[in-house]
Scaffold this motif. Structure first.
Motif, PDB file in Angstrom:
ATOM      1  N   VAL A  34       0.846  -1.157   0.305  1.00 32.10           N
ATOM      2  CA  VAL A  34       0.117   0.487   0.053  1.00 32.10           C
ATOM      3  C   VAL A  34       1.275   1.121  -0.036  1.00 32.10           C
ATOM      4  O   VAL A  34       2.290   1.479   0.048  1.00 32.10           O
ATOM      5  CB  VAL A  34      -1.246   0.359   1.567  1.00 32.10           C
ATOM      6  N   GLN A  35       0.038   2.616  -0.045  1.00 31.06           N
ATOM      7  CA  GLN A  35       1.275   3.704   0.062  1.00 31.06           C
ATOM      8  C   GLN A  35       0.003   4.334   1.357  1.00 31.06           C
ATOM      9  O   GLN A  35      -0.778   4.298   1.109  1.00 31.06           O
ATOM     10  CB  GLN A  35       0.449   4.697  -1.518  1.00 31.06           C
ATOM     11  N   THR A  36       1.586   5.376   1.729  1.00 27.65           N
ATOM     12  CA  THR A  36       0.680   5.959   2.889  1.00 27.65           C
ATOM     13  C   THR A  36       0.213   7.295   1.979  1.00 27.65           C
ATOM     14  O   THR A  36       0.986   7.948   1.767  1.00 27.65           O
ATOM     15  CB  THR A  36       1.317   6.373   4.045  1.00 27.65           C
ATOM     16  N   ARG A  37      -0.758   7.820   2.742  1.00 32.60           N
ATOM     17  CA  ARG A  37      -1.352   9.537   2.611  1.00 32.60           C
ATOM     18  C   ARG A  37      -0.835  10.318   3.304  1.00 32.60           C
ATOM     19  O   ARG A  37      -0.045  11.174   3.204  1.00 32.60           O
ATOM     20  CB  ARG A  37      -2.505   9.473   1.708  1.00 32.60           C
ATOM     21  N   ARG A  38      -1.631  10.229   4.123  1.00 31.30           N
ATOM     22  CA  ARG A  38      -1.527  11.322   4.992  1.00 31.30           C
ATOM     23  C   ARG A  38      -2.088  11.082   7.012  1.00 31.30           C
ATOM     24  O   ARG A  38      -2.158   8.828   6.719  1.00 31.30           O
ATOM     25  CB  ARG A  38      -2.823  12.500   5.727  1.00 31.30           C
ATOM     26  N   SER A  39      -1.398  11.888   8.084  1.00 35.08           N
ATOM     27  CA  SER A  39      -1.235  10.630   9.319  1.00 35.08           C
ATOM     28  C   SER A  39      -2.205  11.163  10.223  1.00 35.08           C
ATOM     29  O   SER A  39      -2.357  12.541   9.613  1.00 35.08           O
ATOM     30  CB  SER A  39      -0.067  10.009  10.052  1.00 35.08           C
ATOM     31  N   PHE A  40      -3.088  11.103  11.077  1.00 34.99           N
ATOM     32  CA  PHE A  40      -4.211  11.506  12.069  1.00 34.99           C
ATOM     33  C   PHE A  40      -3.658  10.434  13.326  1.00 34.99           C
ATOM     34  O   PHE A  40      -4.523   9.273  13.984  1.00 34.99           O
ATOM     35  CB  PHE A  40      -5.161  11.582  11.615  1.00 34.99           C
ATOM     36  N   LEU A  41      -3.365  11.523  14.244  1.00 36.19           N
ATOM     37  CA  LEU A  41      -3.162  10.498  15.622  1.00 36.19           C
ATOM     38  C   LEU A  41      -2.052   9.332  15.603  1.00 36.19           C
ATOM     39  O   LEU A  41      -1.231   9.259  14.977  1.00 36.19           O
ATOM     40  CB  LEU A  41      -4.245  10.493  16.424  1.00 36.19           C
ATOM     41  N   THR A  42      -2.903   8.404  16.362  1.00 38.59           N
ATOM     42  CA  THR A  42      -2.573   7.222  15.640  1.00 38.59           C
ATOM     43  C   THR A  42      -2.301   6.565  15.045  1.00 38.59           C
ATOM     44  O   THR A  42      -2.591   5.137  14.600  1.00 38.59           O
ATOM     45  CB  THR A  42      -2.709   5.369  17.156  1.00 38.59           C
TER      46      THR A  42
END
Length: 456
Positions: A421-429
């Motif tokens: 997969v590819q990561t787009r963005r993060s939010f907290l955990t």
């Protein structure tokens, strides 16, 4: 009807088998070898840059285009019929300025230089100009009898000062010569631009060509505890490898040791994840390929991108000769070969060494095209795996449309362990990941493992 139902069921089974073949390995195949020997740590790979090697073809065009433009403009300048007069006017004015700074009457070397500069000012390009030639040229260019007479008298006075017995220039000669030179209007360039289609092509290409090439530079080697180099016990090796990965996630040997430890303990999801990271950072190592193949065979699941490189035909395994970043560097080398070849071909148009430049340029162009083709096709074979944001799922997971556990299960979509997969963005955990363009959602950050260190 029964016969029809049986046929339909057979078709559905065949379709399911075809779909599953992209993610499972037949158990009939002999299992590949597995390696449990721990490797010394500190063998680091590189994170691929966000640059398709195909863009390096632009690099191969920049220098040849710039060279072509420069040579074309130089040729246009050399062929400009007014170039001689413009250079003569500049030379004449500089000469008179030096004569003013010199004490006493003008010396003979200055007077000889004045005659040559005056002849060039009026377009007389012969090595030994005469007063008659300069007079005719002045009258032809200006059409003014008074100006022509003034320059004729200055020329005659200068010749008497040079060649007559005890000759010298009359008083006020320098002032009169300076006024005459100041009154000359330098001719405009008749050819402001290259005047041939072959010269316009590179000019337009260079004006529209842009290249943005920012290659990420990763540290070549991290500081590693020397005692870890002699580790033979996998449990100890695993602990040391996990510490090494905290310092440098691109340590492929550390990923290999962690994968070997998890293979030994049959933790297949973690084994596949770390074996994949080790393989991507150093695919040419036999140990990384064998252990990844073994873990995939045991887990009976794999991402479709890995299948041709691990289990395909010989030509499908060519990309494993280098990592994704290695193919990018080879593409850069191919771009330099293309640059050298095209530049040599451009220079062969203008320089006398035509045959050697044609042979060398043609050879460099052919070699560059071959290497660039291999680099681009091999880099593309990595698919999502050449993205610096590539991650792998550590467990079967449901992708949530929002970063919360309160989303009903029927609104989520499943994804298998081992999926790239590819990561787009993060939010907290939470991390937002994309399996493909239509399959995007949120998962807990602990459910995914990055395959490369983030570029700093």
């Amino acid at each position: 009807m029964a016969h029809h139902s049986i046929a339909a069921a057979a078709d559905e089974a065949a379709t399911a088998t075809a779909n599953t073949s992209e993610s499972s390995i037949a158990t009939a195949e002999a299992p590949p070898p597995v390696h449990y020997d721990a490797l010394p740590l500190g063998s680091n790979g590189r994170t691929p840059a966000a640059l398709d090697p195909a863009w390096l073809l632009l690099l191969a065009l920049v220098l040849p285009a710039a060279t072509w433009v420069g040579m074309a403009w130089k040729r246009a300048l050399d062929e400009d019929p007014t170039r001689l007069r413009r250079s003569g006017v500049r030379e004449l004015r500089k000469l008179l300025a030096r004569m003013r700074r010199a004490p006493g009457t003008p010396e003979p070397q200055y007077l000889h230089a004045w005659l040559r500069a005056t002849a060039r000012t009026w377009g007389v390009g012969v090595s030994a100009p005469t007063g008659k030639q300069v007079t005719q040229a002045t009258l032809s260019l200006t059409g003014d009898e008074a100006v022509t007479r003034n320059w004729r008298e200055l020329w005659q006075a200068t010749e008497r000062g040079l060649f007559a017995a005890g000759g010298r220039t009359p008083n006020g000669w320098l002032d009169e010569a300076s006024r005459a030179a100041a009154a000359v209007v330098p001719p405009r360039r008749e050819r402001l631009f290259p005047n041939r289609l072959a010269y316009w092509i590179p000019s337009l290409a260079a004006a529209t060509l842009t290249l943005s090439c920012l290659m990420s530079v990763q540290p070549a080697r991290a500081d590693v505890d020397e005692a870890a180099a002699a580790i033979v016990d996998l449990t100890t090796a695993n602990e040391a490898a996990l510490k090494a990965l905290e310092a440098n996630w691109n340590d492929w040997a550390a990923h290999y040791n962690v994968a070997a430890y998890n293979i030994q303990h049959e933790n297949w999801n973690a084994a596949i994840a770390h074996a994949t990271a080790s393989f991507l950072l150093n695919p040419s190592a036999k140990e990384t390929r064998d252990n990844l193949r073994y873990a995939i065979t045991q887990a009976q699941t794999m991402d479709s991108t890995l299948r041709p490189m691990l289990f395909g035909s010989w030509y499908q395994r060519i990309p494993v000769l280098l990592s994704a970043s290695g193919w990018q560097r080879l593409g850069l080398f191919a771009g330099l070969l293309l640059t050298a070849g095209l530049t040599a071909l451009v220079l062969s148009i203008y320089l006398p060494m035509r045959k050697p430049l044609l042979i060398g340029g043609g050879g460099g162009l052919a070699a560059g095209l071959i290497v660039m083709t291999v680099a681009i096709s091999s880099w593309n074979a990595y698919g999502k795996l050449h993205d610096a944001t590539a991650c792998i799922l550590l467990q079967p997971i449901n992708l949530s449309p929002a970063p919360t556990d309160l989303v009903p299960r029927e609104e989520t979509s499943p994804a298998n362990a081992g999926t790239i997969v590819q990561t787009r963005r993060s939010f907290l955990t939470w991390s937002q990941i994309a399996v493909d363009q239509d399959h995007v959602g949120w998962v807990r950050r602990t459910a995914v493992m990055p395959l490369y260190a983030r570029a700093s």
